[in-house]
Design an enzyme around this catalytic site. Structure first.
Site, PDB file in Angstrom:
ATOM      1  N   TYR A 116       0.828  -1.209   0.000  1.00  0.00           N
ATOM      2  CA  TYR A 116       0.000   0.000   0.000  1.00  0.00           C
ATOM      3  C   TYR A 116       0.865   1.263   0.000  1.00  0.00           C
ATOM      4  O   TYR A 116       0.452   2.294  -0.501  1.00  0.00           O
ATOM      5  CB  TYR A 116      -0.884   0.035   1.250  1.00  0.00           C
ATOM      6  CG  TYR A 116      -2.206  -0.665   1.130  1.00  0.00           C
ATOM      7  CD1 TYR A 116      -2.282  -2.028   0.853  1.00  0.00           C
ATOM      8  CD2 TYR A 116      -3.402   0.034   1.315  1.00  0.00           C
ATOM      9  CE1 TYR A 116      -3.497  -2.664   0.767  1.00  0.00           C
ATOM     10  CE2 TYR A 116      -4.624  -0.605   1.226  1.00  0.00           C
ATOM     11  CZ  TYR A 116      -4.668  -1.954   0.949  1.00  0.00           C
ATOM     12  OH  TYR A 116      -5.875  -2.587   0.865  1.00  0.00           O
ATOM     13  N   LYS A 136       3.262 -15.495   2.795  1.00  0.00           N
ATOM     14  CA  LYS A 136       3.473 -16.221   1.535  1.00  0.00           C
ATOM     15  C   LYS A 136       4.986 -16.432   1.434  1.00  0.00           C
ATOM     16  O   LYS A 136       5.648 -16.007   0.485  1.00  0.00           O
ATOM     17  CB  LYS A 136       2.902 -15.382   0.365  1.00  0.00           C
ATOM     18  CG  LYS A 136       2.877 -16.082  -0.976  1.00  0.00           C
ATOM     19  CD  LYS A 136       1.835 -17.193  -1.096  1.00  0.00           C
ATOM     20  CE  LYS A 136       2.003 -17.924  -2.422  1.00  0.00           C
ATOM     21  NZ  LYS A 136       1.157 -19.149  -2.514  1.00  0.00           N
ATOM     22  N   ASP A 182      -2.833 -18.323   0.881  1.00  0.00           N
ATOM     23  CA  ASP A 182      -3.819 -19.009   0.020  1.00  0.00           C
ATOM     24  C   ASP A 182      -4.514 -20.130   0.792  1.00  0.00           C
ATOM     25  O   ASP A 182      -5.731 -20.327   0.668  1.00  0.00           O
ATOM     26  CB  ASP A 182      -3.174 -19.517  -1.281  1.00  0.00           C
ATOM     27  CG  ASP A 182      -1.843 -20.229  -1.067  1.00  0.00           C
ATOM     28  OD1 ASP A 182      -1.328 -20.241   0.063  1.00  0.00           O
ATOM     29  OD2 ASP A 182      -1.321 -20.790  -2.050  1.00  0.00           O
ATOM     30  N   ASP A 226      -6.315  -7.033   4.243  1.00  0.00           N
ATOM     31  CA  ASP A 226      -7.454  -6.381   3.591  1.00  0.00           C
ATOM     32  C   ASP A 226      -8.365  -7.433   2.976  1.00  0.00           C
ATOM     33  O   ASP A 226      -9.583  -7.432   3.174  1.00  0.00           O
ATOM     34  CB  ASP A 226      -6.936  -5.423   2.511  1.00  0.00           C
ATOM     35  CG  ASP A 226      -8.073  -4.754   1.758  1.00  0.00           C
ATOM     36  OD1 ASP A 226      -9.006  -4.273   2.427  1.00  0.00           O
ATOM     37  OD2 ASP A 226      -8.038  -4.738   0.515  1.00  0.00           O
ATOM     38  N   ASP A 238     -12.315  -9.098   4.542  1.00  0.00           N
ATOM     39  CA  ASP A 238     -13.576  -9.069   3.782  1.00  0.00           C
ATOM     40  C   ASP A 238     -14.138 -10.478   3.683  1.00  0.00           C
ATOM     41  O   ASP A 238     -15.335 -10.708   3.868  1.00  0.00           O
ATOM     42  CB  ASP A 238     -13.359  -8.543   2.349  1.00  0.00           C
ATOM     43  CG  ASP A 238     -13.616  -7.051   2.219  1.00  0.00           C
ATOM     44  OD1 ASP A 238     -13.421  -6.334   3.223  1.00  0.00           O
ATOM     45  OD2 ASP A 238     -13.994  -6.601   1.121  1.00  0.00           O
TER      46      ASP A 238
HETATM   47  C1  IPM Z   1     -10.422  -1.147   4.141  1.00  0.00           C
HETATM   48  C2  IPM Z   1     -10.659  -0.561   2.767  1.00  0.00           C
HETATM   49  C3  IPM Z   1      -9.481   0.326   2.395  1.00  0.00           C
HETATM   50  C4  IPM Z   1      -8.229  -0.528   2.367  1.00  0.00           C
HETATM   51  C5  IPM Z   1      -9.641   1.089   1.058  1.00  0.00           C
HETATM   52  C6  IPM Z   1     -10.918   1.901   1.040  1.00  0.00           C
HETATM   53  C7  IPM Z   1      -8.449   1.941   0.750  1.00  0.00           C
HETATM   54  O1  IPM Z   1     -10.889  -1.537   1.825  1.00  0.00           O
HETATM   55  O2  IPM Z   1     -10.348  -0.379   5.112  1.00  0.00           O
HETATM   56  O3  IPM Z   1     -10.290  -2.367   4.241  1.00  0.00           O
HETATM   57  O4  IPM Z   1      -7.936  -1.174   1.343  1.00  0.00           O
HETATM   58  O5  IPM Z   1      -7.518  -0.565   3.363  1.00  0.00           O
HETATM   59 MN    MN Z   2     -10.870  -3.569   2.621  1.00  0.00          MN
END
Ligand code: IPM
Ligand code: MN
Length: 352
Positions: free
Chosen positions: A142, A189, A221, A245, A249
């Site tokens: 990032y 990884k 993975d 990240d 999710d």
């Molecule tokens: C999160 C989001 C952010 C990230 C984006 C919006 C930049 O997806 O907080 O997980 O990737 O960190």
């Molecule tokens: Mn995210």
């Protein structure tokens, strides 16, 4: 207690879900005799519209003066399909994380008994899941060098980690594992990436300082697969920025809706609390977004930033009550009766 809280609503559904967290926090403050001073400030597309900057200095100063930051969401579709945009709302979020030194993002995943059957995963797989990701938040791909060469036809993003960055994140992981089931999983990884080998070597060297903690090392993975197969085999997981990240999710699916999971970002200065979901622009202004992730982020704030455990528990209790009684937004209603974002917030505040 007097609580000074910076309020960064941001974009999309951010302002709507933040409003509900404010109502619930104010109700808790009234009940337990606290005084909250909300300090609103602009971020994201809203800030770009105002002054051309997604995380203006004035907002940073508000965050530094506050005892905690409550944050909504960032992102706007008008930038998503424009790869040439020079300024993007997300840059504000990254700048904020960097400038506040928020190197550890704590993202829990748990199930709510009343929602178990809302998850796309089978009940017997997910029952009892209670895990926490510690995602490194101010390093890795990032923040590495990025750019184009070859007349724009070649692009690169460098992934860089220092031993110290790994150590400070891993230390939080070991400490959290000690407070929980003493199980830590380092996700990397290392069969391919040099940064992952540095992670693994650094964490291995720290094991001797925490003899009670059992550490496993797993490739990202494989974790992605096991996370939905046997989520309750995990407890505390530490990982680098991009892996964290993606996996968080994925993990949010276990609880049934992305609109449920809170997070805390901690580090060198003021801590920040935010839902893990994004700005969900399709729902913006419709009063339909699930406010619970933000309300539960406020609970994390009471507990972590102010050491107010009873107040935090009062919020979690009222959230559980609302779920059990079906006072839910449409993402959780299965086509049955659903409530507006603001109605859920009003109900929670009234029942604290
Ligand atoms: C999160 C989001 C952010 C990230 C984006 C919006 C930049 O997806 O907080 O997980 O990737 O960190
Ligand atoms: Mn995210």
């Amino acid at each position: 207690m007097n609580l000074k809280i910076a309020l960064l609503a941001g974009d999309g559904i951010g302002p709507e879900v933040i409003d509900q967290a404010v109502k619930v926090s104010d109700a808790v403050a009234r009940k337990y005799g606290h005084q909250i001073t909300w300090m609103p400030a602009l971020t994201g597309a809203a800030a770009i519209d105002d002054c051309g900057e997604p995380y203006p200095l004035s907002t940073h100063e508000v965050c530094l003066q506050a005892d905690a930051v409550l944050f909504g969401a960032i992102g706007h579709p008008k930038y998503d399909n424009d790869p040439s945009a020079k300024v993007r709302p997300e840059q504000g979020l990254l700048k904020m994380r960097k400038q506040l030194g928020l190197f550890a993002n704590v993202r829990p995943t748990f199930t709510f008994p009343s929602l178990i059957d809302k998850s796309p995963l089978k009940r017997e797989r997910i029952e009892g899941t209670d895990l926490v990701f510690l995602r490194e938040l101010t390093g890795g791909i990032y923040f590495g060098d990025k750019g184009r060469t070859d007349g724009g036809n070649t692009a690169y993003d460098h992934c860089v980690y220092t031993r110290e960055e790994v150590q400070r994140l891993a230390k939080k992981g070991f400490e959290l594992a000690m407070q929980r089931s003493k199980k830590l999983c380092c996700v990397d990884k290392a069969n391919v990436l040099e940064t992952s080998r540095l992670w693994r070597e650094t964490v291995q060297a720290m094991e001797k300082d925490y003899p009670e903690v059992t550490v496993s090392y797993e490739f990202v993975d494989a974790v992605a697969m096991r996370l939905v197969q046997w989520p309750n085999s995990y407890d505390v997981l530490i990982t680098e920025n991009l892996f964290g990240d993606i996996l968080t999710d994925e993990a949010s699916v276990i609880s049934g809706s992305m609109g449920l999971m809170p997070s805390a970002s901690i580090g060198l200065k003021t801590s920040l609390f935010e839902p893990i979901h994004g700005s969900y622009p399709q729902a913006a202004g419709k009063d339909i977004a699930n406010p619970l992730a933000t309300v539960l982020s406020a609970a994390m704030m009471f507990e972590d930033a102010f050491q107010l455990k009873t107040e935090a528990q009062a919020i979690r209790d009222v959230v559980n009550k609302s779920l059990a009684e079906g006072i839910v937004t449409e993402d959780l209603s299965d086509g049955g009766k659903s409530y507006k974002t603001s109605e859920v917030g009003d109900w929670l505040a009234a029942h604290v």
